[in-house]
Structures are given as C-alpha cells and as structure tokens.
Design a protein around this motif. Sequence first.
Motif, PDB file in Angstrom:
ATOM      1  N   VAL A  62      33.215  32.044  31.645  1.00 54.09           N
ATOM      2  CA  VAL A  62      31.749  32.284  31.741  1.00 54.09           C
ATOM      3  C   VAL A  62      30.909  31.260  31.164  1.00 54.09           C
ATOM      4  O   VAL A  62      29.863  30.572  31.922  1.00 54.09           O
ATOM      5  CB  VAL A  62      31.391  33.625  30.867  1.00 54.09           C
ATOM      6  N   GLY A  63      31.300  30.600  29.998  1.00 51.99           N
ATOM      7  CA  GLY A  63      30.797  29.489  29.698  1.00 51.99           C
ATOM      8  C   GLY A  63      30.486  27.974  30.524  1.00 51.99           C
ATOM      9  O   GLY A  63      30.019  27.127  30.333  1.00 51.99           O
ATOM     10  N   LEU A  85      29.310  40.982  26.147  1.00 49.10           N
ATOM     11  CA  LEU A  85      28.049  40.919  25.718  1.00 49.10           C
ATOM     12  C   LEU A  85      27.631  42.052  24.715  1.00 49.10           C
ATOM     13  O   LEU A  85      27.163  41.707  23.777  1.00 49.10           O
ATOM     14  CB  LEU A  85      27.399  41.412  27.041  1.00 49.10           C
ATOM     15  N   ASP A 116      26.719  40.776  21.026  1.00 45.36           N
ATOM     16  CA  ASP A 116      25.460  41.038  20.744  1.00 45.36           C
ATOM     17  C   ASP A 116      24.693  40.054  21.474  1.00 45.36           C
ATOM     18  O   ASP A 116      23.450  39.809  21.073  1.00 45.36           O
ATOM     19  CB  ASP A 116      24.938  41.223  19.089  1.00 45.36           C
ATOM     20  N   ARG A 131      22.576  39.338  25.091  1.00 45.98           N
ATOM     21  CA  ARG A 131      21.684  39.925  26.245  1.00 45.98           C
ATOM     22  C   ARG A 131      22.262  39.845  27.652  1.00 45.98           C
ATOM     23  O   ARG A 131      22.179  40.625  28.556  1.00 45.98           O
ATOM     24  CB  ARG A 131      20.130  39.650  26.310  1.00 45.98           C
ATOM     25  N   ASN A 132      22.608  38.370  27.816  1.00 43.80           N
ATOM     26  CA  ASN A 132      23.351  38.216  29.199  1.00 43.80           C
ATOM     27  C   ASN A 132      24.310  36.969  28.821  1.00 43.80           C
ATOM     28  O   ASN A 132      24.573  36.418  27.817  1.00 43.80           O
ATOM     29  CB  ASN A 132      22.052  37.641  30.021  1.00 43.80           C
ATOM     30  N   ARG A 133      24.909  36.631  30.082  1.00 40.07           N
ATOM     31  CA  ARG A 133      26.024  35.686  29.947  1.00 40.07           C
ATOM     32  C   ARG A 133      25.502  34.495  29.469  1.00 40.07           C
ATOM     33  O   ARG A 133      26.378  33.551  29.074  1.00 40.07           O
ATOM     34  CB  ARG A 133      26.525  35.530  31.430  1.00 40.07           C
ATOM     35  N   VAL A 134      24.219  33.952  29.699  1.00 40.20           N
ATOM     36  CA  VAL A 134      23.747  32.696  29.166  1.00 40.20           C
ATOM     37  C   VAL A 134      23.801  32.547  27.711  1.00 40.20           C
ATOM     38  O   VAL A 134      24.457  31.583  27.210  1.00 40.20           O
ATOM     39  CB  VAL A 134      22.182  32.611  29.520  1.00 40.20           C
ATOM     40  N   GLN A 135      23.391  33.784  26.974  1.00 46.33           N
ATOM     41  CA  GLN A 135      23.665  33.598  25.495  1.00 46.33           C
ATOM     42  C   GLN A 135      24.974  33.922  25.166  1.00 46.33           C
ATOM     43  O   GLN A 135      25.297  32.823  24.079  1.00 46.33           O
ATOM     44  CB  GLN A 135      22.812  35.101  24.922  1.00 46.33           C
ATOM     45  N   ALA A 138      27.397  32.360  26.701  1.00 40.24           N
ATOM     46  CA  ALA A 138      27.933  30.998  26.877  1.00 40.24           C
ATOM     47  C   ALA A 138      27.576  30.039  25.806  1.00 40.24           C
ATOM     48  O   ALA A 138      28.367  29.176  25.220  1.00 40.24           O
ATOM     49  CB  ALA A 138      27.409  30.531  28.529  1.00 40.24           C
ATOM     50  N   ILE A 139      26.208  30.079  25.569  1.00 40.07           N
ATOM     51  CA  ILE A 139      25.794  29.347  24.224  1.00 40.07           C
ATOM     52  C   ILE A 139      26.743  29.535  22.931  1.00 40.07           C
ATOM     53  O   ILE A 139      26.974  28.519  22.344  1.00 40.07           O
ATOM     54  CB  ILE A 139      24.287  29.669  24.021  1.00 40.07           C
ATOM     55  N   LEU A 140      26.920  30.818  22.792  1.00 42.57           N
ATOM     56  CA  LEU A 140      27.903  31.299  21.637  1.00 42.57           C
ATOM     57  C   LEU A 140      29.135  30.576  21.639  1.00 42.57           C
ATOM     58  O   LEU A 140      29.804  30.028  20.823  1.00 42.57           O
ATOM     59  CB  LEU A 140      28.000  32.763  21.548  1.00 42.57           C
ATOM     60  N   TYR A 189      29.888  27.777  23.325  1.00 45.51           N
ATOM     61  CA  TYR A 189      29.765  26.597  23.037  1.00 45.51           C
ATOM     62  C   TYR A 189      29.778  26.191  21.611  1.00 45.51           C
ATOM     63  O   TYR A 189      30.444  25.601  21.296  1.00 45.51           O
ATOM     64  CB  TYR A 189      28.500  26.232  24.008  1.00 45.51           C
TER      65      TYR A 189
END
Lengths: 226, 226
Positions: free
Chosen positions: B166-167, B194, B198, B200-204, B206-208, B210
């Motif tokens: 995902v990331g 998700l 916790d 909201r979406n795959r972007v968050q 991915a950042i986690l 990272y």
Amino acid sequence: MIRVLLADDETMIRAGVRAILAADPGIEVVAEAGDGREAVDLMLAHRPDVVLLDIRMPRLDGLAAVAELRRTAPETGVLMLTTFGEDEYIARALGEGASGFLLKSGDPRELLAGIRAVAEGAAYLSPRVAHRVITELTGGRMTRAAAARDQVSALTPRERDVLVLVGAGLSNAQIARRLSLVEGTVKAHVSAILTRLDARNRVQAAILAYEAGLLDAAAGERTRRP
Amino acid sequence: MIRVLLADDETMIRAGVRAILAADPGIEVVAEAGDGREAVDLMLAHRPDVVLLDIRMPRLDGLAAVAELRRTAPETGVLMLTTFGEDEYIARALGEGASGFLLKSGDPRELLAGIRAVAEGAAYLSPRVAHRVITELTGGRMTRAAAARDQVSALTPRERDVLVLVGAGLSNAQIARRLSLVEGTVKAHVSAILTRLDARNRVQAAILAYEAGLLDAAAGERTRRP
DNA sequence: AACCGCCTCCCCCGCACGGGGGAAACACGC
DNA sequence: GCGTGTTTCCCCCGTGCGGGGGAGGCGGTT
C-alpha cells in the motif's frame, strides 16, 4: 571542574579511561558503574556533568540507559563509548539523546576533547566515524530527499498547497473546503500533480511529498478518526 | 599548528574571529575570503586544515561552497558559522559534508574547541543547537518513528505485508497479484489495517508505514509510470 | 470440546478517485 | 499584442476504494 561518571562492564577499559582522565586536572571521575542499571543509580547519587557510557553492558544496555538518563537528568551530557563497527547503534543512541560518541580505539586526546565539548553542551562525534555517521543520518534521508525535492520544486505553488493536504490523507472534498475551492478544482490540481510528479496515484504523491520534507511542518494536519 | 581559512562576507565578523583565534598559539589564520568563490580559490592555494564558512555569502553561498570544498579537498574539515535561527540550512550543510557548525553568538571557547575537534577529523556541533539538530536529524525519523512503529507492530504479519505494498502506491488489484491473492482478500486486509492503525484512508496508512521505516527496504517497490 | 485470532474468500453498495475533454480569468515576459 | 503558464471552474465516465455484512479453514489456548 568537570565531574564524570564512567560506565563500562570491562574493568580494563575503566582503568584505562581513568588513567587518561587522571592526567587532566580539569576532569574528575566521581563514580564508576559496571552496568547500565548501576550507571543510572550512581548518576542520581552523584549528579555528574558527563556520563561516559559503554554501548554493550549487562542488565541495562547503553541504549536503554541513555533514554533513562535523559529522562531523569536532561541537563547531563551523555557520551557513548563504542568499538569500531557498532555503527548501527550510534544513530539510535543519538536519537535517544546522546550528545556524542567516542571510539575506544581513538586517541586519548579525543576522549578529553569529547568530554569537554559535551560538558559545555556541544555534540562531539569521534573522528574515524564522524563523516560516516553524518552521511548516514542526513544521507539516507537527504539524497532521496534531494531527488524528491527536485520533483516537488517542479510544481506550482498552488499545487504544492494541494500536495501537502493530499499527503495529510485528506480527500479532495476536504482539501477543497480547506482551500476554499470547489472539489473539481482540487481534482484538476491533483491530476496535474500526478502527471508532473510522474506518480500513479495520490499515495505515491504523498510519499514523494513526505520525502521532500513538505509534510514536516504539516505533521499535525493528519486528522485521525474520532 | 592548525591552519585555518576564514570565509565570511562581513568584515566585522572576520575581525572578531581573527582576534579570538590570535589568542590561541596553536591556531593560525592563513587566509580570509569574502565570499564562497574566493574561499574555494584560497583553499586550493593555501590548503588549510580547517575552513570556517559562513552560511550566507555572495557569489557562492556556504551550502554550495561546502559541496565544492568537499569535492576538491576531502581531507579538509569544514566548520559552518551560523546565526541562531538558520537551523534549516544546518542539516543540509552536514549532508553536504560539513563537519560541524558554530553559533556566531556562542562562547569564544566553543570556536576554539570546534576548530580543534574538526582539525582532528571529529564532528562538533555548537551547544545551544546541538540537541535540536540531532533530534531533527534522528528524531524527525526516530521519535515519530517510535510512535508509528508501535501502531504498526499491532498489525498481523500478513497485514504488514499488505501495508508495505500500500505504501508503495500499489492498487488493491496489484497487491493481490503480488501476493497471489484475490482482490477481495486484499480489500479485507486493507480495511483491517485502516481500522487498526486508526487511519482514514490508505494515504494515511502509507505515511504511517513510511514513518515506521517499513518502506526503507521496499523503496524500489515504487513503480513509476512508463 | 469450545473458543479465539488469523487468513482466506464471497456478496452488495455508495462514493471518491482519476482521466478525458474544455474554458474563462489573470499575470508574466518578449 | 500575443503567447505561455497559472488558477479557477465545468462536463462526462469508468473504476478503484472503503464499509457493511458473512463464511469456512487453520492454529492456537483454555
């Protein structure tokens, strides 16, 4: 007079360091510890200016000891003692709050210089590994960051605004609200961003933004679920 | 005898530094430059042990000068001179190969200690900002990384597998192909991820991933558009 | 045996996302 | 003035995403 606490499980090392420090009239070894646990206890009892800490130690190892020392006495400088080749611990030790590190194989004058620097609050990294550590700390981030920054710099200012919010995990609608735009406009910007950054979707764009350091300031933007 | 090249566009600063260094018999200022270009030229002519370099300078600024100095004379130590508040340049200067930095507002003894340390090949960071810089270099990665790592460690092994992809910016279908699964399964995993993270979406998510350092190994996974 | 967590797969559904167009407004430089 | 680039908005359309539910098998613990 700089008061030093010496923590190392090997008696020979302690003796050697003590001998070197004894030659300097401005430095006094106030206590010696044989493991991390003891180091923390003795530090609370003696309140030294600098703690010399071996990385490998029984009971509580140097890494954990740094963390605890920094918590209980933030004003005390911590100088790690390390053997050549233990590099991977160094970055973590610095992250935990250590102010520098010295090689056991180094020149005695380095030991004195390091202690003086740390006592003043400065950071000191031993010669033979200083450059390697710095490039590791900055490099891993920086070289990739440089490439990412190049790409991000190709964006227009407005597109960068959108990108940081994309990187925060916001939806197009949320970004629109935040920037007082219509969602369609945001979608147009996002499309432009994806094209320019050569990314397939917003996740890759977000990662690029993150690598470029765009999100450091906006780290709090990330809104978690209630 | 430590031979020093002094580069700063402000005459007053140069005079001050020269006065401080003159008091030390072991240090000699062999040349002075008013800008970065001149610093590079004079360094080639005089081959000093240490270059004191202002960050803001005409013609060739400190940042670019460091890079060039390191290229042409890797054995020379570079010590940045900076005003309090120019922090953002510091990490980049260190990345370019500087061995340390000093605050112009600092104690004269710091200047001497820094020069000696750098002359020996060590790295020296000025007291008032040392901790901040270190936590910025390591911390930006490390402290936030610790929190992220905690959350990521709550995932099941399989979920972590999915998260790294995902990331990398892959779609659910691509992830399914990569892991030899059906897309529905991947979606189920992503949903679980998700919820657990916790996010909201795959972007968050991915950042986690990272921040947790999950993507460092898989940096090459990111597939750009052809 | 009963339970629980993990992994796998299935259904449906609503919406957000991303690509394809285009177009008006403004500011910039030559 | 005319081109270029930026910013803003509009249309349509296909599909990927995310939430809801459930279900079977497999490996643990109790």
